[in-house]
Design an enzyme around this catalytic site. Structure first.
Site, short mmCIF file in Angstrom:
data_model
loop_
_atom_site.label_atom_id
_atom_site.label_comp_id
_atom_site.label_asym_id
_atom_site.label_seq_id
_atom_site.Cartn_x
_atom_site.Cartn_y
_atom_site.Cartn_z
N THR A 67 -10.65 -3.47 -7.78
CA THR A 67 -9.65 -2.62 -6.70
C THR A 67 -9.90 -2.87 -5.30
OG1 THR A 67 -11.51 -1.06 -6.57
CG2 THR A 67 -9.93 -0.74 -8.47
N TRP A 122 0.30 22.50 -1.54
CA TRP A 122 0.28 21.12 -1.49
C TRP A 122 1.93 20.62 -0.92
CZ3 TRP A 122 -2.69 18.51 -5.91
CH2 TRP A 122 -3.97 19.05 -5.99
N GLU A 174 -6.99 -0.38 -12.90
CA GLU A 174 -7.75 -0.05 -13.97
C GLU A 174 -7.15 0.22 -15.45
OE1 GLU A 174 -7.84 1.12 -11.00
OE2 GLU A 174 -9.75 1.74 -10.32
N LYS A 212 -2.61 19.54 2.28
CA LYS A 212 -2.99 20.84 1.90
C LYS A 212 -2.76 21.83 3.12
CE LYS A 212 -6.44 18.97 -1.16
NZ LYS A 212 -6.58 17.80 -0.50
P1 ADP Z 1 -4.96 -0.87 -4.79
O1 ADP Z 1 -5.18 0.52 -4.51
O2 ADP Z 1 -5.84 -1.78 -4.75
O3 ADP Z 1 -3.55 -1.12 -4.23
P2 ADP Z 1 -3.88 -0.61 -7.40
O4 ADP Z 1 -2.78 -1.57 -7.60
O5 ADP Z 1 -4.67 -0.36 -8.48
O6 ADP Z 1 -4.91 -0.78 -6.17
O7 ADP Z 1 -3.01 0.72 -7.14
C1 ADP Z 1 -2.93 1.48 -7.85
C2 ADP Z 1 -2.29 2.87 -7.08
O8 ADP Z 1 -1.09 2.51 -6.60
C3 ADP Z 1 -2.10 4.10 -8.08
O9 ADP Z 1 -3.12 4.98 -8.43
C4 ADP Z 1 -1.00 4.76 -7.27
O10 ADP Z 1 -1.40 5.57 -6.53
C5 ADP Z 1 -0.30 3.87 -6.64
N1 ADP Z 1 1.27 3.38 -7.22
C6 ADP Z 1 1.13 2.48 -8.26
N2 ADP Z 1 2.46 2.39 -8.65
C7 ADP Z 1 3.15 3.46 -7.97
C8 ADP Z 1 4.35 4.00 -7.90
N3 ADP Z 1 5.41 3.60 -8.86
N4 ADP Z 1 4.76 4.93 -7.22
C9 ADP Z 1 3.73 5.64 -6.59
N5 ADP Z 1 2.52 5.09 -6.56
C10 ADP Z 1 1.95 4.10 -7.02
#
Ligand code: ADP
Length: 552
Positions: A193, A455, A341, A450
């Site tokens: 990540t 929220w 993940e 917040k």
């Molecule tokens: P990084 O944080 O390394 O970019 P990830 O690709 O694992 O890693 O990111 C996942 C996160 O991206 C999700 O937990 C979410 O917060 C955000 N995310 C992914 N797809 C979407 C989406 N379609 N809309 C909003 N947020 C998204």
């Protein structure tokens, strides 16, 4: 009593061999890092993967060892995606856009024995090794992913003095390999990540999780990838396996188009047009670049191009983006959600039969949702005490997921439990679930504002602000407030040449959002910071505006 069906393991090897047997002529097109268009097919990829496996064996790679890559979406990277896991080793794809400390940390933590890199990243690796020699001490070999003619003229005096040349390395090897029959739970891929908090953490995929994820993603209600498609993953192979496309395209036999190192709207447009792409996948900023390019060409008619769907994920797809893509290309903009993940596909937005006769604006209200989980992914939302919240589309809480392609522990942290007592993983996202199963991300838990015990969703505010004609990018962050705890600050990057005022923006928001959500101030910036995966970097914005005070 147990059933009497064969217990064949689910292996990436089967995907590679199936592709070579059943659609060996299926095309793989790459915008080569060296320039020009390179064409190959699944049959050749399997042969060259065998050659690569022999070469890796000679370099001393054994089962369980790790190979790291710093590489774009190319056919050579695809060969590594096949050869390394099929040998029983682990492919660790590293995101070159991470900070130098994080990159070096990952190389050390993964204990990579061999590091492959595209030509583009040779100077980066040299700098990294000079700055962090200890972190690279386990790396025994480095390989530059090109042919002899394109190897850098001189590497002497650099940390890559002994680097090998990919084509030379595999040239003389045999094109068949006795792939081992692995346990399906053998580790196959390792992705970290981006570590927005703390060090990057490794999600360790298995052959089984990868095959199940690929099967699921080919289904019609997911990405719907089939032999009739030409698929262009713009989402990089260095980030969450390019959303599974290296494997699901091989599984289905679709033509695969790889954009290489050229991350411009122009390259994406030309490949869509010249190669006849039907599905392309990327984060919102990629689609903005594509639309800007089309606009710079004087908005040619793109509605006759074969493109049928743009898959948008990684961050929220605003209604204005969905609408522009759909109108410009006469294609579907398909919103999807996932994370490192979750391999990553956790949900895909497809309409239900009952939605067919809805008005455009009613349909848009559904399209902006992050979609429904495919079979295999289970979701629930919980409050801070872990109590389940109703699936009524209104209540929102922490999004928890479980399934056969969801992480159960981070690499080398197996003693640290990251699951709840029902084996659900906490995504760090806040969302709603509606009675039809659609999940909507309200915010990342750390981004939600917040205000007075309630929220405010930064994503919802950003989505509305993006509809204002002068706005290129919008970000909302919470600023400390003496009375309300936090209040929203709206940060705007205007479109080139546009000069909107605070009143223009607030006037536009008026009536489109709840009154108490109205940002307390609007500021304009000339550059929006992005993360290594193309999302708005809110951490940097919080730092920049840490002393910001509202005047009213
Ligand atoms: P990084 O944080 O390394 O970019 P990830 O690709 O694992 O890693 O990111 C996942 C996160 O991206 C999700 O937990 C979410 O917060 C955000 N995310 C992914 N797809 C979407 C989406 N379609 N809309 C909003 N947020 C998204």
């Amino acid at each position: 009593m147990l059933g009497l069906m064969q217990d064949q393991p689910l292996l990436i090897t089967n995907i590679m061999e199936y592709a070579a047997l059943n659609h060996k002529d299926g095309e793989i097109v790459t915008k080569a890092v060296e320039g020009g268009i390179h064409r190959t097919n699944y049959g050749e990829i399997a042969k060259r993967s065998a050659k690569l496996a022999h070469a890796l064996t000679k370099l001393g790679l054994t089962q369980g060892d790790c190979v790291s890559t710093l590489a774009w979406n190319t056919y050579r990277h695809l060969e590594l995606y096949m050869a390394v896991p099929c040998m029983g080793a682990i492919l660790n794809t590293i995101n070159p856009r991470l900070f130098p400390q994080q990159l070096s940390y990952i190389v050390e933590h993964s204990e990579a024995k061999i590091l492959f890199m595209d030509l583009t990243f040779v100077p980066l690796v040299d700098k990294l090794i000079q700055a962090f020699p200890d972190q690279f001490s386990a790396v025994k070999h480095m390989v530059i992913m090109t042919d002899r003619a394109h190897m850098p003229a001189s590497l002497s005096g650099t940390a890559l003095e002994n680097a090998l040349c990919y084509e030379e390395l595999i040239e003389a090897e045999e094109d068949t390999y006795d792939w081992p029959k692995l346990d399906e739970n053998t580790a196959a891929g390792l992705c970290y990540t981006s570590g927005t908090t703390g060090e990057p953490k490794g999600a360790l995929y298995s052959h089984r999780s990868t095959v199940l994820h690929s099967l699921s993603s080919c289904s019609k209600d997911s990405l719907g990838i089939s032999k009739d498609d030409t698929v262009m993953p713009i989402v990089p192979m260095f980030h969450v396996n390019a959303w599974g496309t290296p494997y699901n395209t091989a599984m289905s036999g679709s033509k695969l188009v790889l954009p290489g190192a050229d991350m411009t709207g122009e390259n994406f447009y030309n490949l869509i047009k010249d190669e006849g792409c039907t599905i392309s996948l990327g984060v919102p900023t990629i689609w903005l670049a594509l639309l800007q390019h089309v606009n710079s060409l004087g908005d040619p008619d793109c509605t006759q191009l074969p493109i049928q769907s743009f898959v948008i994920g990684g961050s929220a797809a605003a209604p204005s983006l969905i609408e522009s893509l759909e109108k410009t290309f006469n294609a579907a903009a398909v919103h999807a959600w996932g994370m490192t993940e979750t391999s990553p596909l956790g949900s895909v937005n497809r309409q239900l039969a009952k939605h067919v006769n809805l008005t455009d604006s009613e349909k848009m209200a559904i399209k902006v949702k992050q979609g429904r989980p495919p079979f295999g992914v289970e979701m629930k939302i919980v409050d801070d005490e872990g109590n389940k919240l109703p699936r009524d589309g209104v209540a929102f809480g922490r999004l928890m997921v479980r399934g056969p392609w969801v992480t159960k522990a981070y690499f080398k942290q197996t003693d640290h439990n990251i699951l709840d007592d029902e084996d659900y993983f906490d995504t760090g996202d806040v969302s709603t679930l509606d009675p039809d199963g659609y999940m909507t991300i309200v915010d990342r838990s750390k981004d939600v504002i917040k205000s007075g015990g309630e929220w405010i969703s930064s994503i919802d505010l950003e989505n509305v602000a993006l509809g204002q004609a002068d706005v290129a990018e919008a970000a909302v962050i919470g600023i400390a407030h003496p009375k309300w705890q936090e209040r929203p600050l709206l940060i705007i990057l205007p479109k080139p040449g546009a000069n909107p005022t605070k009143d223009d923006i607030l006037g536009y928001l008026d009536g489109k959002i709840a009154k108490w959500w109205t940002p307390d101030d609007v500021v304009f910036i000339d550059q929006m910071p992005h993360t290594a995966t193309g999302k708005i970097q809110k951490r940097d914005l919080r730092e920049t505006f840490k002393d910001f005070k509202f005047t009213t």
